[in-house]
Motif scaffolding. Sequence first.
Motif, mmCIF file in Angstrom:
data_model
loop_
_atom_site.group_PDB
_atom_site.id
_atom_site.type_symbol
_atom_site.label_atom_id
_atom_site.label_comp_id
_atom_site.label_asym_id
_atom_site.label_seq_id
_atom_site.Cartn_x
_atom_site.Cartn_y
_atom_site.Cartn_z
ATOM 1 N N VAL A 85 0.829 -1.209 0.000
ATOM 2 C CA VAL A 85 0.000 0.000 0.000
ATOM 3 C C VAL A 85 0.862 1.257 0.000
ATOM 4 N N LEU A 86 1.768 1.370 0.977
ATOM 5 C CA LEU A 86 2.595 2.565 1.052
ATOM 6 C C LEU A 86 3.585 2.635 -0.099
ATOM 7 N N SER A 87 3.963 1.497 -0.644
ATOM 8 C CA SER A 87 4.816 1.499 -1.833
ATOM 9 C C SER A 87 4.105 2.179 -2.999
ATOM 10 N N GLU A 88 2.847 1.854 -3.189
ATOM 11 C CA GLU A 88 2.065 2.480 -4.272
ATOM 12 C C GLU A 88 1.867 3.969 -3.990
ATOM 13 N N PHE A 89 1.634 4.313 -2.719
ATOM 14 C CA PHE A 89 1.440 5.715 -2.344
ATOM 15 C C PHE A 89 2.699 6.531 -2.618
ATOM 16 N N MET A 90 3.862 6.034 -2.169
ATOM 17 C CA MET A 90 5.115 6.763 -2.350
ATOM 18 C C MET A 90 5.515 6.836 -3.820
ATOM 19 N N THR A 91 5.293 5.766 -4.560
ATOM 20 C CA THR A 91 5.611 5.775 -5.996
ATOM 21 C C THR A 91 4.773 6.818 -6.717
ATOM 22 N N ALA A 92 3.510 6.955 -6.314
ATOM 23 C CA ALA A 92 2.644 7.965 -6.931
ATOM 24 C C ALA A 92 3.131 9.367 -6.614
ATOM 25 N N LEU A 93 3.635 9.603 -5.403
ATOM 26 C CA LEU A 93 4.139 10.931 -5.061
ATOM 27 C C LEU A 93 5.286 11.335 -5.990
ATOM 28 N N ALA A 94 6.137 10.385 -6.330
ATOM 29 C CA ALA A 94 7.233 10.694 -7.252
ATOM 30 C C ALA A 94 6.696 11.154 -8.598
ATOM 31 N N GLY A 95 5.484 10.733 -8.942
ATOM 32 C CA GLY A 95 4.844 11.160 -10.185
ATOM 33 C C GLY A 95 3.852 12.295 -9.996
ATOM 34 N N ARG A 96 3.939 13.012 -8.871
ATOM 35 C CA ARG A 96 3.070 14.153 -8.558
ATOM 36 C C ARG A 96 1.600 13.754 -8.463
ATOM 37 N N ARG A 97 1.337 12.604 -7.881
ATOM 38 C CA ARG A 97 -0.035 12.141 -7.657
ATOM 39 C C ARG A 97 -0.176 11.744 -6.191
ATOM 40 N N ILE A 98 -1.361 11.995 -5.617
ATOM 41 C CA ILE A 98 -1.635 11.643 -4.223
ATOM 42 C C ILE A 98 -2.776 10.637 -4.203
ATOM 43 N N LEU A 99 -2.559 9.526 -3.511
ATOM 44 C CA LEU A 99 -3.544 8.454 -3.492
ATOM 45 C C LEU A 99 -4.143 8.292 -2.111
ATOM 46 N N GLY A 100 -5.386 7.830 -2.078
ATOM 47 C CA GLY A 100 -6.068 7.483 -0.847
ATOM 48 C C GLY A 100 -6.671 6.103 -0.964
ATOM 49 N N ALA A 101 -7.252 5.616 0.135
ATOM 50 C CA ALA A 101 -7.874 4.290 0.143
ATOM 51 C C ALA A 101 -9.307 4.412 0.637
ATOM 52 N N ARG A 102 -10.232 3.720 -0.043
ATOM 53 C CA ARG A 102 -11.632 3.742 0.380
ATOM 54 C C ARG A 102 -11.859 2.620 1.395
ATOM 55 N N GLY A 103 -12.401 2.993 2.561
ATOM 56 C CA GLY A 103 -12.602 2.027 3.621
ATOM 57 C C GLY A 103 -13.939 1.329 3.539
ATOM 58 N N ALA A 104 -14.123 0.347 4.412
ATOM 59 C CA ALA A 104 -15.374 -0.396 4.453
ATOM 60 C C ALA A 104 -16.541 0.496 4.845
ATOM 61 N N ASP A 105 -16.251 1.628 5.507
ATOM 62 C CA ASP A 105 -17.309 2.569 5.890
ATOM 63 C C ASP A 105 -17.635 3.550 4.776
ATOM 64 N N GLY A 106 -16.994 3.408 3.623
ATOM 65 C CA GLY A 106 -17.265 4.269 2.480
ATOM 66 C C GLY A 106 -16.426 5.527 2.435
ATOM 67 N N ARG A 107 -15.688 5.808 3.503
ATOM 68 C CA ARG A 107 -14.864 7.013 3.527
ATOM 69 C C ARG A 107 -13.546 6.771 2.815
ATOM 70 N N VAL A 108 -12.977 7.880 2.276
ATOM 71 C CA VAL A 108 -11.681 7.823 1.617
ATOM 72 C C VAL A 108 -10.631 8.374 2.570
ATOM 73 N N TYR A 109 -9.632 7.567 2.847
ATOM 74 C CA TYR A 109 -8.562 7.923 3.776
ATOM 75 C C TYR A 109 -7.316 8.306 2.993
ATOM 76 N N ALA A 110 -6.792 9.511 3.254
ATOM 77 C CA ALA A 110 -5.575 9.964 2.586
ATOM 78 C C ALA A 110 -4.689 10.654 3.617
ATOM 79 N N PRO A 111 -3.470 10.126 3.830
ATOM 80 C CA PRO A 111 -2.832 9.002 3.167
ATOM 81 C C PRO A 111 -3.603 7.695 3.382
ATOM 82 N N PRO A 112 -3.352 6.691 2.525
ATOM 83 C CA PRO A 112 -4.102 5.441 2.623
ATOM 84 C C PRO A 112 -3.677 4.614 3.828
ATOM 85 N N PHE A 113 -4.617 3.856 4.375
ATOM 86 C CA PHE A 113 -4.314 2.937 5.463
ATOM 87 C C PHE A 113 -3.739 1.641 4.891
#
Length: 311
Positions: free
Chosen positions: A22-50
């Motif tokens: 998960v954090l590997s994908e998050f950090m790799t995206a930052l190098a490409g000027r993108r910020i990622l989050g993760a959608r939880g079971a409660d429907g909320r989007v967590y950024a940074p991702p859990f």
Amino acid sequence: MADPLRAPLEIQFDYTRSLGPVLSEFMTALAGRRILGARGADGRVYAPPFEYDPVSSEPPGELTEVGPEGTVVSWSWMPDPLEGQPLAGPFAWALIRLDGADTAMLHAVDAGSPAAMRSGLRVRPRWAASRVGSIRDIACFEPCDRPAASAGDEAGAAGTVTGTITPVRLSYMHTASPGESAYLRGLADHRLLGQRCGVCGQVYVPPRGTCPADGVPTQEEVELPDTGTVTTFCVVNVGYPGQKVTPPYVAAAVLLDGADIAFQHLVLGCDPGEVRMGLRVRAVWNDAGGISHFAPNGEPDAAYETYARCL
């Protein structure tokens, strides 16, 4: 009585960890000027991702892109930045809820002055010119109502980012207690000084100032010989950056003759396999006025009964 000794001390190490998927994908995206989050079971989007869902405890599915702009939720002004912080000049620490996210992330905001900061302020990331797959690829955030600062066009890290190294450092001024100061001054003269409790008679080295058993000050100074007994020990086989002694080597609890508590030190001058409980050792002094290590002194091993109480 001499003044207590004072000296600046610094503890530092490089905290190194593998990132996981998960954090590997998050950090790799930052190098490409993108910020990622993760959608939880409660429907909320967590950024940074859990890494694991706070509700279901399951790892997230596909990550979703958020931001890059966002809104300041709360903030605190940093008028005098510390060494190593994101900006050299005054800035705000802020919790920022990125567009598309339901949680806030902590980062720095370069607002210029506290008068320009407020909850509800719209901000955007200022990307670092050179990006390696780190949270510092976002140099800071800046208000959206200002011209964007140039971040350069240098490409980010190529490939997947799988690990991160974070330098950790703590600098502080240590003031030694009177007993500790006497002990340190004694070391400079190749003397080992302890203190005896006036109630139970136990001798503590290095001095503690107070007997932990009776709760009374330990004021009687006792000079001890530089010979002692290994009570317990371990063989260190794992190396680390900056290590001054090459593994394998032995770290041991050494009970000085006449003392009632052992203290930790190195045992060198022999094969680690030769070190054992009861081994008799002598201090090897260095030119700086301290003990470099302990080494076997050739005496017969001490009987277990003579040090069992100190295990």
